[in-house]
Design a protein around this motif. Structure first.
Motif, PDB file in Angstrom:
ATOM      1  N   GLN A 513      25.435  80.909  69.861  1.00  0.00           N
ATOM      2  CA  GLN A 513      26.591  80.345  69.020  1.00  0.00           C
ATOM      3  C   GLN A 513      27.504  80.532  69.603  1.00  0.00           C
ATOM      4  O   GLN A 513      27.541  82.246  71.251  1.00  0.00           O
ATOM      5  N   ALA A 514      28.645  80.288  69.963  1.00  0.00           N
ATOM      6  CA  ALA A 514      30.648  80.998  70.617  1.00  0.00           C
ATOM      7  C   ALA A 514      31.302  81.876  69.997  1.00  0.00           C
ATOM      8  O   ALA A 514      30.871  81.909  68.535  1.00  0.00           O
ATOM      9  N   ILE A 515      32.517  82.948  70.518  1.00  0.00           N
ATOM     10  CA  ILE A 515      32.651  84.069  70.147  1.00  0.00           C
ATOM     11  C   ILE A 515      34.313  83.473  70.268  1.00  0.00           C
ATOM     12  O   ILE A 515      34.713  83.643  70.974  1.00  0.00           O
ATOM     13  N   THR A 516      34.740  82.646  68.776  1.00  0.00           N
ATOM     14  CA  THR A 516      36.317  82.184  68.966  1.00  0.00           C
ATOM     15  C   THR A 516      37.453  83.122  68.600  1.00  0.00           C
ATOM     16  O   THR A 516      36.716  84.675  68.415  1.00  0.00           O
ATOM     17  N   TYR A 535      35.134  90.303  72.965  1.00  0.00           N
ATOM     18  CA  TYR A 535      34.355  89.285  73.524  1.00  0.00           C
ATOM     19  C   TYR A 535      34.736  88.005  73.015  1.00  0.00           C
ATOM     20  O   TYR A 535      34.557  87.157  73.352  1.00  0.00           O
ATOM     21  N   ARG A 536      36.061  88.007  72.242  1.00  0.00           N
ATOM     22  CA  ARG A 536      36.944  86.987  72.038  1.00  0.00           C
ATOM     23  C   ARG A 536      37.328  86.309  72.468  1.00  0.00           C
ATOM     24  O   ARG A 536      37.899  85.979  73.641  1.00  0.00           O
ATOM     25  N   GLY A 537      36.924  84.098  72.467  1.00  0.00           N
ATOM     26  CA  GLY A 537      36.599  83.055  73.319  1.00  0.00           C
ATOM     27  C   GLY A 537      36.006  83.207  74.571  1.00  0.00           C
ATOM     28  O   GLY A 537      36.446  82.949  75.393  1.00  0.00           O
ATOM     29  N   GLN A 538      34.995  85.051  75.093  1.00  0.00           N
ATOM     30  CA  GLN A 538      34.889  84.850  76.385  1.00  0.00           C
ATOM     31  C   GLN A 538      33.738  84.273  76.607  1.00  0.00           C
ATOM     32  O   GLN A 538      32.417  84.219  75.419  1.00  0.00           O
ATOM     33  N   PRO A 539      32.980  83.858  77.176  1.00  0.00           N
ATOM     34  CA  PRO A 539      31.899  82.977  77.306  1.00  0.00           C
ATOM     35  C   PRO A 539      30.615  83.973  77.375  1.00  0.00           C
ATOM     36  O   PRO A 539      31.007  85.528  77.804  1.00  0.00           O
ATOM     37  N   SER A 540      29.536  84.070  77.170  1.00  0.00           N
ATOM     38  CA  SER A 540      27.859  84.640  77.746  1.00  0.00           C
ATOM     39  C   SER A 540      28.260  85.211  78.615  1.00  0.00           C
ATOM     40  O   SER A 540      27.802  84.125  79.469  1.00  0.00           O
ATOM     41  N   PRO A 541      27.384  86.209  79.004  1.00  0.00           N
ATOM     42  CA  PRO A 541      26.677  86.278  80.687  1.00  0.00           C
ATOM     43  C   PRO A 541      25.421  85.234  80.533  1.00  0.00           C
ATOM     44  O   PRO A 541      25.392  85.281  81.760  1.00  0.00           O
ATOM     45  N   VAL A 542      24.468  84.968  79.458  1.00  0.00           N
ATOM     46  CA  VAL A 542      23.891  84.087  80.070  1.00  0.00           C
ATOM     47  C   VAL A 542      24.155  82.579  80.275  1.00  0.00           C
ATOM     48  O   VAL A 542      24.301  82.267  79.300  1.00  0.00           O
ATOM     49  N   THR A 543      24.223  82.270  81.205  1.00  0.00           N
ATOM     50  CA  THR A 543      24.932  81.116  81.835  1.00  0.00           C
ATOM     51  C   THR A 543      23.397  79.987  81.609  1.00  0.00           C
ATOM     52  O   THR A 543      24.166  78.805  81.554  1.00  0.00           O
ATOM     53  N   LEU A 565      24.659  91.995  72.212  1.00  0.00           N
ATOM     54  CA  LEU A 565      25.687  92.006  72.887  1.00  0.00           C
ATOM     55  C   LEU A 565      25.695  92.530  74.732  1.00  0.00           C
ATOM     56  O   LEU A 565      24.291  92.656  74.841  1.00  0.00           O
ATOM     57  N   PRO A 566      26.374  92.298  76.060  1.00  0.00           N
ATOM     58  CA  PRO A 566      25.947  92.765  76.841  1.00  0.00           C
ATOM     59  C   PRO A 566      25.253  94.435  77.214  1.00  0.00           C
ATOM     60  O   PRO A 566      24.177  94.271  77.910  1.00  0.00           O
ATOM     61  N   ASP A 567      25.252  95.286  75.881  1.00  0.00           N
ATOM     62  CA  ASP A 567      24.634  96.720  76.178  1.00  0.00           C
ATOM     63  C   ASP A 567      23.143  95.978  76.281  1.00  0.00           C
ATOM     64  O   ASP A 567      22.376  96.851  75.887  1.00  0.00           O
ATOM     65  N   GLY A 568      22.746  94.815  75.971  1.00  0.00           N
ATOM     66  CA  GLY A 568      20.995  94.103  75.454  1.00  0.00           C
ATOM     67  C   GLY A 568      21.260  94.589  73.967  1.00  0.00           C
ATOM     68  O   GLY A 568      19.680  94.550  72.966  1.00  0.00           O
ATOM     69  N   HIS A 569      21.938  95.263  72.898  1.00  0.00           N
ATOM     70  CA  HIS A 569      21.441  95.619  71.751  1.00  0.00           C
ATOM     71  C   HIS A 569      21.716  94.352  70.520  1.00  0.00           C
ATOM     72  O   HIS A 569      22.779  93.676  70.978  1.00  0.00           O
ATOM     73  N   LEU A 570      20.696  94.596  69.459  1.00  0.00           N
ATOM     74  CA  LEU A 570      21.309  93.502  68.458  1.00  0.00           C
ATOM     75  C   LEU A 570      22.349  94.443  67.626  1.00  0.00           C
ATOM     76  O   LEU A 570      22.204  95.226  67.381  1.00  0.00           O
ATOM     77  N   THR A 571      23.605  93.639  67.078  1.00  0.00           N
ATOM     78  CA  THR A 571      24.140  94.421  66.960  1.00  0.00           C
ATOM     79  C   THR A 571      24.824  93.404  65.425  1.00  0.00           C
ATOM     80  O   THR A 571      24.723  92.190  65.604  1.00  0.00           O
ATOM     81  N   GLU A 572      24.627  93.880  64.359  1.00  0.00           N
ATOM     82  CA  GLU A 572      25.059  93.813  62.760  1.00  0.00           C
ATOM     83  C   GLU A 572      26.452  92.573  63.096  1.00  0.00           C
ATOM     84  O   GLU A 572      27.487  93.769  63.627  1.00  0.00           O
ATOM     85  N   ILE A 573      26.827  91.829  62.859  1.00  0.00           N
ATOM     86  CA  ILE A 573      28.404  91.157  62.259  1.00  0.00           C
ATOM     87  C   ILE A 573      27.517  90.893  60.445  1.00  0.00           C
ATOM     88  O   ILE A 573      27.664  89.668  60.068  1.00  0.00           O
ATOM     89  N   PRO A 574      28.956  91.395  60.032  1.00  0.00           N
ATOM     90  CA  PRO A 574      28.926  90.681  58.679  1.00  0.00           C
ATOM     91  C   PRO A 574      29.880  89.465  58.319  1.00  0.00           C
ATOM     92  O   PRO A 574      30.418  89.246  59.066  1.00  0.00           O
ATOM     93  N   TRP A 575      29.554  89.497  57.120  1.00  0.00           N
ATOM     94  CA  TRP A 575      30.383  88.029  56.962  1.00  0.00           C
ATOM     95  C   TRP A 575      31.415  88.638  56.295  1.00  0.00           C
ATOM     96  O   TRP A 575      31.615  89.954  55.821  1.00  0.00           O
ATOM     97  N   ILE A 576      32.738  87.705  56.196  1.00  0.00           N
ATOM     98  CA  ILE A 576      33.926  88.676  56.262  1.00  0.00           C
ATOM     99  C   ILE A 576      34.239  88.829  54.421  1.00  0.00           C
ATOM    100  O   ILE A 576      35.235  89.769  54.452  1.00  0.00           O
ATOM    101  N   HIS A 577      33.267  87.833  53.748  1.00  0.00           N
ATOM    102  CA  HIS A 577      33.421  87.985  52.472  1.00  0.00           C
ATOM    103  C   HIS A 577      32.416  88.798  52.148  1.00  0.00           C
ATOM    104  O   HIS A 577      32.003  89.223  50.451  1.00  0.00           O
ATOM    105  N   ARG A 578      31.605  89.585  52.747  1.00  0.00           N
ATOM    106  CA  ARG A 578      30.213  90.405  52.075  1.00  0.00           C
ATOM    107  C   ARG A 578      30.315  91.320  51.223  1.00  0.00           C
ATOM    108  O   ARG A 578      29.589  91.362  50.171  1.00  0.00           O
TER     109      ARG A 578
END
Length: 711
Positions: A513-516, A535-543, A565-578
């Motif tokens: 997915q893209a980060i808008t 990282y908003r609007g930025q492309p992933s390092p995985v070309t 993220l670029p640090d290699g770890h999986l970071t949890e991102i919640p739903w804005i209405h969680r």
């Protein structure tokens, strides 16, 4: 002592462990009770879960479990690099254990790799000579040692030639002084009316002249300048991009009985069509596909998944995660089907491992040692093989045209059809001669409803005596799968280390997915957090994925996603209405909410209305005021399938309201652009059931598919 079983360490009698900053020796293992003897003569009995949870717990002299392979990154490497990494894996295993398939693969080591005759250094020297002779290039003992240590530390990803995965530098070899000047010029233009990229060149030239003198720094060509501005400008400050938000900071064979003596030693997996008709989403009827995993030693059905048709490799990989985590009990199930109310002390002891087990169903949880599969493409795909590799599971294909090789799972399908399906409307019988004339008109259950019925029936199945399960001390009494599980755990003499939460996250389905500017947009849901600001609007390092980011989702709990993220770890991102939705929900519930909720206002208002409608549905279900259809829908939702959020998880960042007059549908298209016209939701599956297995031919290595022909 401690040994490694199936790629993961185990705890057994005689092992030395570090517990509470002291060294102890394991003198007995009884169920979930581990008896320890101290160095000064004292002894102590500890529950296995409490022992493993101690921060300083280690097995003295044992290697730590190999890290889970970052498969999302591994598949971005070129195909040739992946093939060579898999070939290196077999050679490393032969150096360490003497066998290309590992310690538990069976066979006789080659003379030069026999651990009983040669030291590790001698085996490394022999492997270097062999690799040089077969065309790997000039390989030294130091190279073999380096690759072996990299495999221990990083798994399969450590064997990849990282020169082929090197991330390109966005600015190339451009003078750093030019880069600094362009960044300063972009900052000067913030808050002002936007011009063109060409109009930015005089400003950059003036900055370079003022700082370094006229003609000291050469301004790049116009094409290079355009490329640099495109790379350095943020989404809100690029001259050619409309600003949406304020700028952000940075043959037939004789039948051989299958024997297994401990839980998880061998698990058989297979897929077939269920003998009952279901109503699909398009209103048609058909027989859904059922995939199950059954433990040979205890006849426990570890996981069962129903799909309308076309089971994919991602479903088979998720089946592995279903085996290794507690299966939650539905809210409407009686208490007798919960693990907390079981009468088996060995199973009750498991509840100390994780608080989720208090609400778990009374069925076993295990990471298998070996999985026996047929030659279906989903089980021979790289996706399924990679998921097994991350858990240290050996995959053994059966010989062709030999269904008796996995007769236990085939017989279990008959049990499910006889004990469950024949009592359901729409039952088709085992063949057309047994089918009733009105089977199609009787079908009334959807696939999700059948899955709910199957999950509840499985708990009853584990409490039902099985004629094939006998204990040596009670040969005339048929035991239940749960009783056999508890009996074999007590005599196995070891307790496998439990699967961690991070391992579970790595096994979840992946989409790109893209980060808008608003976060991550998936199916009318917005996931956002402060950690995404740089990282908003930025492309992933995985070309290799067109600049999109690797996102892991849980199909049973859509309240959060995990992004690498670029640090290699999986970071949890919640739903804005969680915070507004306190119960997990799956895609079926969400699609129902989208169907019954009319759209009013802009996109943000519509998402808030969907969240409120979902909350009201769950409240009606809890207060018994929901309709019969809503109650059936809500009880299908699998609660608490994901690990709880970290304690230091920050409050989600909620974007501001959207201005009136925007075209919401067009913004959705910008957030989730589909790469494939057939994928309307923009999803990109990284696990493709059509991938062919990577062959090991040409290197003189052990091939499990070829070995199956010798059964």
């Amino acid at each position: 002592m401690s040994v490694r079983r199936g790629g993961r360490p185990v705890l057994q009698v005689g092992a030395h462990v570090r517990f509470r900053d002291r060294v102890w020796q394991v003198i007995a293992v009884a169920g979930q009770q581990v008896h320890l003897a101290g160095e000064t003569g004292e002894d102590e009995t500890v529950v296995a879960g409490h022992l493993f949870a101690d921060p300083c717990f280690t097995i003295v002299g044992a290697e730590m479990p190999q890290a889970v392979t970052q498969w999302g990154l591994f598949e971005t490497a070129p195909e040739e690099a992946r093939r060579k990494a898999l070939a290196w894996q077999r050679h490393i295993r032969e150096v360490e254990s003497g066998l290309p398939g590992g310690t538990d693969s069976g066979g006789v080591p080659r003379a030069e790799y026999d651990p009983d005759r040669f030291t590790l250094a001698q085996r490394e020297e022999a492997k270097a000579a062999e690799l040089t002779a077969i065309g790997f290039g000039p390989v030294s003992r130091t190279t073999v040692q380096r690759m072996r240590l990299a495999y221990r530390k990083q798994g399969l990803w450590g064997l990849v030639d990282h020169r082929t995965t090197r991330r390109p530098v966005p600015t190339g070899r451009t003078d750093e002084r030019v880069i600094t000047a362009i960044e300063e010029a972009l900052r000067c233009q913030r808050g002002r009316s936007k011009g063109t990229v060409k109009g930015l060149m005089p400003l950059v030239t003036q900055i370079l002249t003022d700082r370094h003198g006229r003609g000291t720094v050469t301004v790049p060509s116009q094409a290079t300048f355009y490329r640099l501005v495109h790379q350095l400008a943020g989404p809100a400050e690029h001259p050619h991009r409309p600003a949406r938000t304020l700028p952000s900071p940075a043959g037939r064979r004789a039948f051989t009985p299958t024997v297994a003596l401990r839980p998880g030693e061998q698990v058989q997996v297979d897929t077939t069509r269920l003998d009952v008709l279901a109503v699909f989403d398009d209103g048609t009827t058909g027989r859904p596909e059922l995939t199950i995993a059954i433990d040979v030693a205890t006849r426990a059905i570890l996981a069962a998944v129903l799909r309308p048709a076309g089971t994919k490799a991602v479903d088979a990989a998720l089946l592995l995660a279903e085996m290794a985590v507690p299966h939650p009990a539905r809210p409407t199930w009686p208490n007798a089907l919960r693990l907390a109310h079981t009468q088996l002390p060995q199973l009750q002891g498991l509840m100390t491992l994780d608080e989720r087990l208090q609400g778990a169903a009374a069925r076993p949880v295990v990471v298998p040692e070996t999985i026996v599969v047929d030659r279906g493409k989903i089980y021979l795909s790289t996706a399924f093989s990679a998921a097994c590799e991350t858990l240290g599971i050996s995959v053994q294909p059966t010989p062709p045209h030999a269904p008796a090789a996995k007769g236990i799972v085939e017989r279990t399908f008959g049990t499910i059809n006889a004990l469950l399906c024949q009592h359901l409307p729409g039952y088709t019988g085992s063949d057309v001669t047994r089918r009733g004339p009105d089977a199609e008109t009787e079908a009334c259950f959807s696939v999700a409803q059948l899955q709910d019925l199957l999950d509840e029936w499985l708990i009853h199945y584990h409490h039902r005596p099985h004629e094939g399960l006998r204990h040596p001390t009670l040969p005339k009494k048929a035991l239940t799968p749960n009783q056999m599980w508890a009996a074999l755990i007590a005599v196995a003499g070891h307790v496998p280390l439990p699967l961690s939460g991070s391992d579970y996250l790595e096994l979840l389905p992946v989409r790109w997915q893209a980060i808008t500017e608003r976060g991550i947009r998936i199916d009318h849901r917005t996931y956002d957090h402060d950690v995404l600001i740089p990282y908003r609007g930025q492309p992933s390092p995985v070309t290799a994925r067109g600049g999109k980011w690797e996102v892991h989702t849980n199909p049973h709990d859509a309240r959060q996603v995990w992004i690498r993220l670029p640090d290699g770890h999986l970071t949890e991102i919640p739903w804005i209405h969680r915070d507004h939705i306190h119960e997990p929900f799956n895609s079926a519930t969400w699609q129902h909410i989208k169907t019954i909720t009319a759209r009013h206002g802009d996109r943000d208002t519509h998402e808030a209305d969907l969240a409120d409608a979902l909350d009201q549905l769950m409240r009606r279900a809890q207060t018994s005021t929901a309709t019969a259809g809503e109650q059936r829908l809500i009880t299908r939702t699998a609660p608490l399938k994901t690990p709880p959020p970290a304690a230091d998880h920050r409050t989600p960042h909620t974007p501001g309201p959207q201005a009136d007059g925007w075209d919401d549908d067009s913004l959705d298209d910008l957030d989730d652009p589909p790469d494939d016209p057939e994928q309307a939701d923009g999803e990109e599956e990284t696990l493709d059931d059509g991938d062919a297995p990577v062959p090991y031919t040409g290197l003189g290595l052990y091939d499990p598919a070829q070995e199956a022909l010798n059964w």
